[in-house]
Design a protein around this motif. Structure first.
Motif, PDB file in Angstrom:
ATOM      1  N   PRO A 142       1.364  -0.986   0.294  1.00 26.29           N
ATOM      2  CA  PRO A 142      -0.242   0.125   0.169  1.00 26.29           C
ATOM      3  C   PRO A 142       0.898   1.247   0.037  1.00 26.29           C
ATOM      4  CG  PRO A 142      -0.854  -1.648   1.532  1.00 26.29           C
ATOM      5  CD  PRO A 142       0.478  -1.644   1.038  1.00 26.29           C
ATOM      6  N   SER A 143       0.538   1.869  -0.736  1.00 25.31           N
ATOM      7  CA  SER A 143       1.002   3.925  -0.677  1.00 25.31           C
ATOM      8  C   SER A 143       0.275   4.282   0.347  1.00 25.31           C
ATOM      9  CB  SER A 143       1.005   3.968  -2.043  1.00 25.31           C
ATOM     10  OG  SER A 143      -0.347   4.539  -2.248  1.00 25.31           O
ATOM     11  N   LEU A 144       0.603   5.788   0.554  1.00 28.12           N
ATOM     12  CA  LEU A 144       0.210   6.163   1.817  1.00 28.12           C
ATOM     13  C   LEU A 144      -1.363   6.758   1.316  1.00 28.12           C
ATOM     14  CD1 LEU A 144       2.847   8.375   3.379  1.00 28.12           C
ATOM     15  CD2 LEU A 144       1.683   6.184   3.699  1.00 28.12           C
ATOM     16  N   LEU A 145      -1.566   6.908  -0.611  1.00 34.91           N
ATOM     17  CA  LEU A 145      -2.912   6.789  -0.562  1.00 34.91           C
ATOM     18  C   LEU A 145      -4.009   5.897  -0.262  1.00 34.91           C
ATOM     19  CD1 LEU A 145      -2.369   9.215  -4.388  1.00 34.91           C
ATOM     20  CD2 LEU A 145      -2.358  10.188  -2.226  1.00 34.91           C
ATOM     21  N   PRO A 146      -5.290   6.452  -0.340  1.00 36.46           N
ATOM     22  CA  PRO A 146      -6.320   5.294   0.371  1.00 36.46           C
ATOM     23  C   PRO A 146      -6.362   4.068  -0.961  1.00 36.46           C
ATOM     24  CG  PRO A 146      -6.751   6.815   1.276  1.00 36.46           C
ATOM     25  CD  PRO A 146      -5.371   7.378   0.832  1.00 36.46           C
ATOM     26  N   GLY A 147      -5.997   2.796  -0.970  1.00 38.02           N
ATOM     27  CA  GLY A 147      -6.886   2.269  -1.685  1.00 38.02           C
ATOM     28  C   GLY A 147      -5.616   2.064  -3.451  1.00 38.02           C
ATOM     29  N   TRP A 148      -4.729   1.960  -3.080  1.00 37.23           N
ATOM     30  CA  TRP A 148      -3.632   2.839  -4.423  1.00 37.23           C
ATOM     31  C   TRP A 148      -2.372   1.846  -2.912  1.00 37.23           C
ATOM     32  CZ3 TRP A 148      -2.584   7.524  -7.759  1.00 37.23           C
ATOM     33  CH2 TRP A 148      -3.750   7.198  -8.927  1.00 37.23           C
ATOM     34  N   THR A 149      -1.679   1.277  -4.472  1.00 36.62           N
ATOM     35  CA  THR A 149      -0.400   0.718  -3.927  1.00 36.62           C
ATOM     36  C   THR A 149       0.598   1.341  -4.387  1.00 36.62           C
ATOM     37  OG1 THR A 149       0.039  -0.933  -6.830  1.00 36.62           O
ATOM     38  CG2 THR A 149      -1.728  -2.105  -4.113  1.00 36.62           C
ATOM     39  N   ARG A 150       1.499   1.738  -4.341  1.00 41.00           N
ATOM     40  CA  ARG A 150       2.897   1.854  -4.883  1.00 41.00           C
ATOM     41  C   ARG A 150       2.556   1.727  -6.458  1.00 41.00           C
ATOM     42  NH1 ARG A 150       6.384   0.013  -0.375  1.00 41.00           N
ATOM     43  NH2 ARG A 150       6.818   1.619   0.594  1.00 41.00           N
ATOM     44  N   GLY A 151       2.152   0.863  -7.037  1.00 41.19           N
ATOM     45  CA  GLY A 151       1.826   0.530  -8.454  1.00 41.19           C
ATOM     46  C   GLY A 151       1.298   1.707  -9.097  1.00 41.19           C
ATOM     47  N   HIS A 152       0.400   1.735  -8.023  1.00 40.17           N
ATOM     48  CA  HIS A 152      -0.600   2.426  -8.900  1.00 40.17           C
ATOM     49  C   HIS A 152      -0.460   4.081  -8.323  1.00 40.17           C
ATOM     50  CE1 HIS A 152      -3.933  -1.003  -6.949  1.00 40.17           C
ATOM     51  NE2 HIS A 152      -4.583  -0.011  -9.128  1.00 40.17           N
ATOM     52  N   VAL A 153       0.252   4.224  -7.850  1.00 35.31           N
ATOM     53  CA  VAL A 153       1.319   5.751  -7.951  1.00 35.31           C
ATOM     54  C   VAL A 153       2.228   5.684  -8.938  1.00 35.31           C
ATOM     55  CG1 VAL A 153       2.539   7.396  -6.921  1.00 35.31           C
ATOM     56  CG2 VAL A 153       0.775   6.013  -4.983  1.00 35.31           C
ATOM     57  N   LEU A 154       2.781   4.956  -9.301  1.00 34.61           N
ATOM     58  CA  LEU A 154       3.648   4.293 -10.527  1.00 34.61           C
ATOM     59  C   LEU A 154       2.816   4.972 -11.882  1.00 34.61           C
ATOM     60  CD1 LEU A 154       6.681   2.542  -9.100  1.00 34.61           C
ATOM     61  CD2 LEU A 154       6.433   4.990  -8.672  1.00 34.61           C
ATOM     62  N   ALA A 155       2.206   4.515 -11.181  1.00 36.80           N
ATOM     63  CA  ALA A 155       1.196   4.159 -12.568  1.00 36.80           C
ATOM     64  C   ALA A 155       1.131   5.462 -13.394  1.00 36.80           C
ATOM     65  CB  ALA A 155       0.142   3.409 -13.182  1.00 36.80           C
ATOM     66  N   HIS A 156       0.173   5.719 -12.100  1.00 38.48           N
ATOM     67  CA  HIS A 156      -0.372   7.285 -12.185  1.00 38.48           C
ATOM     68  C   HIS A 156       0.641   8.551 -13.143  1.00 38.48           C
ATOM     69  CE1 HIS A 156      -2.506  11.138 -11.840  1.00 38.48           C
ATOM     70  NE2 HIS A 156      -1.375  10.743 -10.913  1.00 38.48           N
TER      71      HIS A 156
END
Length: 242
Positions: A35-49
């Motif tokens: 998990p990242s620090l953004l609810p519902g997002w993994t680190r992978g979600h953050v990087l893809a974004h």
């Protein structure tokens, strides 16, 4: 609000991206799925974004250069679908995508003629922005999402120049006249002030919030709870989500 310096801001994006890549080089594939620090997002979600946001801003820089309307994303559903599709990739794939999308952004910025920098483009949700402020928009994405990855990069480590530009943006654009936020006067210890918010018109004076620039940015962007900010006895207002 601070006048943009497009070449300087593009250089700042490059430096921020380098810091991000250094942080990522210390991770492994397992960490990307955490998990990242953004609810519902993994680190992978953050990087893809982050990678797809770079390409979205390339679209806007191309629009500004050619005067051919090019939206950031094909649709909101396409944006979200791309993030979901790419989130679970291994670290190496994320690193390559971030480097290549950053290079495309840099090339598009380099290709933008000076006489086209004042051209206005439409971002997501109908927000209109000058082309020469798109580098600052990208800088905020890279810096704040670096914090969101939870890899030890904190708001206190954000560069002073970025903190200043972000406070200008948050006060003069994002929260200016915002009906869900009372009238605010933001102050730093060196005497600088910003006015923002709206209130219902009944306040005798704005709520004064004093603290370091990093603490103010952290609170206003939801990356910190505002602990340590001085409100002169008033309750710390709840900031609406970005």
């Amino acid at each position: 609000m601070t006048t943009p310096d497009f070449p300087r801001d593009v250089a700042a994006v490059h430096e921020a991206t380098d810091r991000l890549l250094i942080s990522l080089s210390k991770l492994d594939d397992d960490a990307i799925g955490e998990p990242s620090l953004l609810p519902g997002w993994t680190r992978g979600h953050v990087l893809a974004h982050l990678a797809r946001n770079a390409d979205a801003l390339v679209n806007l820089l191309t629009w500004a250069r050619t005067d051919v309307r090019t939206p950031m994303y094909a649709s909101a559903a396409a944006r979200d679908g791309d993030i979901e599709r790419d989130a679970d990739r291994p670290l190496a794939a994320h690193l390559e995508d971030l480097r290549e999308s950053a290079a495309r952004f840099a090339a598009a910025a380099q290709a933008l003629p000076e006489e086209r920098r004042a051209f206005r483009v439409e971002m997501r949700n109908g927000v209109v922005e000058r082309a020469d402020r798109l580098a600052l928009r990208r800088l905020a994405e890279v810096e704040l999402h670096h914090v969101d990855l939870g890899v030890g990069y904190a708001v206190e480590q954000l560069p002073p120049a970025f903190l200043d530009s972000e406070l200008d943006f948050l006060a003069a654009v994002k929260f200016a006249g915002h009906p869900a936020l009372p009238a605010l006067e933001l102050r730093t210890g060196d005497g600088r002030t910003w006015r923002t918010g709206s209130g219902d018109g009944t306040e005798a004076a704005p709520v004064v919030v004093t603290g370091p620039a990093a603490s103010l940015v952290g609170w206003l962007t939801g990356r910190a709870d505002g602990a340590g900010l001085d409100t002169q006895g008033s309750p710390l207002p709840v900031v609406p989500p970005l």
